[in-house]
Motif scaffolding. Structure first.
Motif, short mmCIF file in Angstrom:
data_model
loop_
_atom_site.label_atom_id
_atom_site.label_comp_id
_atom_site.label_asym_id
_atom_site.label_seq_id
_atom_site.Cartn_x
_atom_site.Cartn_y
_atom_site.Cartn_z
N ARG A 74 90.98 94.80 62.46
CA ARG A 74 89.85 95.69 62.21
C ARG A 74 89.83 96.93 63.10
O ARG A 74 89.49 98.02 62.65
CB ARG A 74 88.56 94.89 62.38
N SER A 75 90.18 96.76 64.39
CA SER A 75 90.03 97.88 65.32
C SER A 75 90.95 97.72 66.51
O SER A 75 91.62 96.68 66.66
CB SER A 75 88.57 97.99 65.80
N VAL A 76 90.98 98.75 67.36
CA VAL A 76 91.81 98.73 68.57
C VAL A 76 90.97 99.14 69.76
O VAL A 76 90.25 100.14 69.71
CB VAL A 76 93.01 99.70 68.44
N PHE A 77 91.05 98.36 70.83
CA PHE A 77 90.48 98.75 72.12
C PHE A 77 91.64 99.20 73.00
O PHE A 77 92.56 98.43 73.26
CB PHE A 77 89.75 97.58 72.78
N GLY A 102 88.79 75.83 66.77
CA GLY A 102 87.97 77.02 66.96
C GLY A 102 88.37 77.87 68.15
O GLY A 102 87.53 78.48 68.82
N ILE A 103 89.66 77.92 68.41
CA ILE A 103 90.21 78.65 69.56
C ILE A 103 90.81 79.97 69.09
O ILE A 103 91.45 80.04 68.04
CB ILE A 103 91.29 77.78 70.26
N VAL A 104 90.63 81.02 69.88
CA VAL A 104 91.20 82.33 69.58
C VAL A 104 92.68 82.34 69.95
O VAL A 104 93.05 81.94 71.06
CB VAL A 104 90.45 83.44 70.34
N MET A 105 93.52 82.81 69.05
CA MET A 105 94.96 82.94 69.33
C MET A 105 95.27 84.37 69.73
O MET A 105 95.06 85.30 68.94
CB MET A 105 95.79 82.55 68.10
N ILE A 106 95.75 84.54 70.97
CA ILE A 106 96.11 85.86 71.49
C ILE A 106 97.63 85.97 71.55
O ILE A 106 98.29 85.20 72.26
CB ILE A 106 95.53 86.11 72.89
N ALA A 107 98.20 86.91 70.82
CA ALA A 107 99.63 87.18 70.87
C ALA A 107 99.88 88.33 71.85
O ALA A 107 99.44 89.46 71.61
CB ALA A 107 100.17 87.53 69.49
N ASP A 108 100.54 88.02 72.95
CA ASP A 108 100.91 89.04 73.94
C ASP A 108 102.20 89.70 73.47
O ASP A 108 103.28 89.13 73.58
CB ASP A 108 101.08 88.38 75.31
N GLU A 109 102.05 90.91 72.96
CA GLU A 109 103.19 91.68 72.44
C GLU A 109 103.50 92.89 73.32
O GLU A 109 104.10 93.86 72.87
CB GLU A 109 102.89 92.13 71.00
N PHE A 154 107.53 85.77 62.10
CA PHE A 154 107.32 84.32 62.16
C PHE A 154 106.18 83.86 61.26
O PHE A 154 105.69 82.74 61.40
CB PHE A 154 107.08 83.89 63.61
N ASP A 155 105.73 84.73 60.37
CA ASP A 155 104.73 84.36 59.36
C ASP A 155 103.49 83.74 59.98
O ASP A 155 103.07 82.63 59.64
CB ASP A 155 105.35 83.39 58.33
N VAL A 156 102.89 84.46 60.92
CA VAL A 156 101.69 83.98 61.59
C VAL A 156 100.72 85.15 61.79
O VAL A 156 101.15 86.30 61.94
CB VAL A 156 102.05 83.32 62.95
N GLN A 157 99.43 84.86 61.79
CA GLN A 157 98.40 85.87 61.96
C GLN A 157 97.57 85.55 63.20
O GLN A 157 96.79 84.59 63.19
CB GLN A 157 97.46 85.90 60.73
N PRO A 158 97.71 86.30 64.29
CA PRO A 158 96.89 86.07 65.48
C PRO A 158 95.45 86.58 65.24
O PRO A 158 95.16 87.21 64.22
CB PRO A 158 97.59 86.89 66.57
N ASP A 159 94.59 86.32 66.22
CA ASP A 159 93.24 86.87 66.21
C ASP A 159 93.14 88.14 67.04
O ASP A 159 92.37 89.05 66.73
CB ASP A 159 92.25 85.84 66.76
N LEU A 160 93.92 88.18 68.12
CA LEU A 160 93.99 89.34 68.99
C LEU A 160 95.46 89.58 69.32
O LEU A 160 96.21 88.62 69.54
CB LEU A 160 93.21 89.12 70.29
N VAL A 186 94.37 96.37 72.66
CA VAL A 186 94.14 95.10 71.98
C VAL A 186 93.83 95.39 70.52
O VAL A 186 92.92 96.18 70.22
CB VAL A 186 92.96 94.33 72.59
N VAL A 187 94.58 94.77 69.60
CA VAL A 187 94.26 94.82 68.19
C VAL A 187 93.29 93.67 67.91
O VAL A 187 93.58 92.52 68.26
CB VAL A 187 95.51 94.69 67.30
N ILE A 188 92.16 93.98 67.28
CA ILE A 188 91.04 93.05 67.19
C ILE A 188 90.79 92.66 65.74
O ILE A 188 90.73 93.52 64.85
CB ILE A 188 89.78 93.69 67.78
N SER A 189 90.61 91.36 65.50
CA SER A 189 90.32 90.89 64.14
C SER A 189 88.90 91.29 63.72
O SER A 189 88.05 91.62 64.55
CB SER A 189 90.44 89.36 64.08
N GLU A 190 88.66 91.22 62.44
CA GLU A 190 87.34 91.54 61.88
C GLU A 190 86.26 90.66 62.50
O GLU A 190 85.19 91.14 62.89
CB GLU A 190 87.36 91.34 60.36
#
Length: 463
Positions: free
Chosen positions: A120-123, A255-262, A279-285, A302-306
């Protein structure tokens, strides 16, 4: 003949001992270096860089096989990046982050469009450590929980939560700055913690270990799991089949947030815009820095989910930075997207990785008894160097220093003598050149590594 331009804009030639002496003297007198005992270092003065190469003041040329700190994805002095910064400085050098800015908004839009479904957005931050700090803060406020799970054999930065989450020796001397961090083991088939006999079994057992950790720590206390999509400095550990999808499933279950450090592997390093896309995966952050603009001006984010974005729709996010989304940095970021498309960067990374590096490393592994394993993808690889292939004893001990580190120091010296600036960590020789490197330069660099491995072979003890 002009070889480089000095601090005062004057044209200079290599071999200027006075200029080199002044650079070295000022550095040693006034610069405090990171991760170093100040009296035991003697940094090499560099006069100029271009593409995948740089030169010292004596004119010695080095192939940059580390992309400096794995950030220089588009190489030294890329004209498109330099031009973007110059043009932005000419029209608006800076503006505070609470004011809307065209180049900041354009970069955020492009990052979101090239990221995961539901982004949704970037910080924006000033670098990768801050990006990880803020991602964890977002996850904690979003979930109302405090704990964060992070892997051993990881690096997430040197600020408070980031260094606590880090799973290598750089954490040790800093104590526990964030008491909410818990570490766990990720997959590493070559040195398996789970006595696995196949990559698939490694995935199964690593995920079982992670779920047990979640259960024992208390699922309702855990805000996030943060992990490097492909582990960087600590070994170029590519996820085993199904591992990231399994982590995603566990995050959804509890109910845990998945953070991908890229921070290290984003923006083309593995042949994808972001490594998780392979790797066919969708992180939350998703946290990023380094390759977003090759570090020409500090920038991260940080790329932020909706869902997480909406958490802060009607209540303020408690955080901010004076230089968040700095226009000069964002201008270089927008230019990065243009250059990637114009020069076909992702395609050439995948091609060079599969056609040039992988088969050559297979040859080196067959030739040199010091190579226990090689692994990687794109333009990001590691060779695990060993004393004995049968026992897999590392060429140097974990976190070796002093005399214990002599074998790797000798390999580094051989690389530099051959004209290559290597990326080395513990017993690993890693390969991470600029993504714009020419094929001839890449081959030449691998030839230099081939010769340096002869030095490593001299320390082997196995049959």
């Amino acid at each position: 003949m002009t070889d480089f331009i000095d601090l005062n804009g004057a044209e200079q030639s290599f071999g200027d001992s006075d200029a080199q002496r002044e650079v070295r003297a000022n550095d040693r007198q006034y610069v405090f270096h990171s991760w170093s005992a100040q009296n035991k270092i003697d940094p090499l003065p560099i006069a100029k860089g271009e593409g995948a190469r740089f030169w010292d003041y004596d004119g010695n040329e080095f192939l940059d096989f580390s992309s400096q700190l794995v950030n220089l994805n588009l190489g030294h002095q890329h004209p498109g990046l330099v031009r973007a910064i110059q043009e932005q400085a000419g029209r608006l050098a800076t503006i505070q982050p609470s004011i809307a800015n065209d180049v900041r908004g354009e970069l955020a839009k492009r990052i979101v469009e090239h990221s995961f479904d539901g982004a949704r957005s970037v910080f924006f931050t000033n670098g990768g450590a801050e990006a990880n700090e803020y991602a964890v803060r977002m996850a904690r406020h979003h979930t109302g929980r405090q704990k964060v799970l992070a892997r051993y054999r990881s690096y997430h930065g040197s600020t408070a939560t980031a260094i606590t989450a880090t799973g290598d020796p750089r954490r040790w001397a800093n104590g526990v700055l964030d008491a909410g961090v818990v570490h766990f083991f990720g997959p590493y088939p070559y040195r398996s913690e789970f006595f696995s006999e196949s990559p698939e079994q490694e995935t199964e057992r690593a995920l079982a270990h992670l779920e047990h950790t979640i259960q024992l720590e208390g699922p309702d206390t855990i805000a996030a799991i943060i992990l490097e999509t492909v582990t960087g400095t600590n070994g170029v550990l590519v996820p085993t089949p199904g591992y990231l999808a399994g982590v995603r499933a566990l995050c959804d279950r509890y109910g845990i947030v998945m953070i991908a450090d890229e921070v290290m592997v984003g923006f083309g390093r593995t042949g994808e815009w972001f490594a998780y896309q392979g790797f066919d995966v969708q992180p939350d952050l998703v946290t990023f820095a380094k390759g977003v603009n090759s570090g020409y001006v500090p920038l991260g984010g940080v790329v932020i989910s909706e869902a997480i974005h909406n958490t802060f729709g009607d209540r303020a996010f408690p955080g901010g930075l004076t230089y968040s989304g700095h226009p000069l940095a964002c201008a270089a970021g927008v230019a990065t997207f243009d250059i990637f498309e114009e020069e076909g960067i992702l395609e050439r990374v995948r091609d060079l990785g599969s056609r040039v590096i992988a088969p050559r490393l297979a040859e080196l592994a067959a030739k040199h008894p010091s190579v226990g394993e090689f692994r990687g993808l794109g333009l990001f690889w590691a060779m695990d160097l060993v004393l004995d292939r049968e026992t897999r004893e590392p060429l140097v001990p974990y976190n070796a220093a002093g005399e214990a580190a002599a074998p790797m120091n000798a390999v580094v010296a051989a690389c530099k003598a051959g004209g290559l600036f290597p990326f080395v960590h513990f017993n690993r020789l890693q390969i991470a050149p600029p993504l714009v490197i020419g094929e001839d330069e890449l081959v030449r660099g691998l030839d230099i590594i081939d010769a340096a491995l002869d030095v490593a072979d001299g320390y082997t003890t196995g049959a």
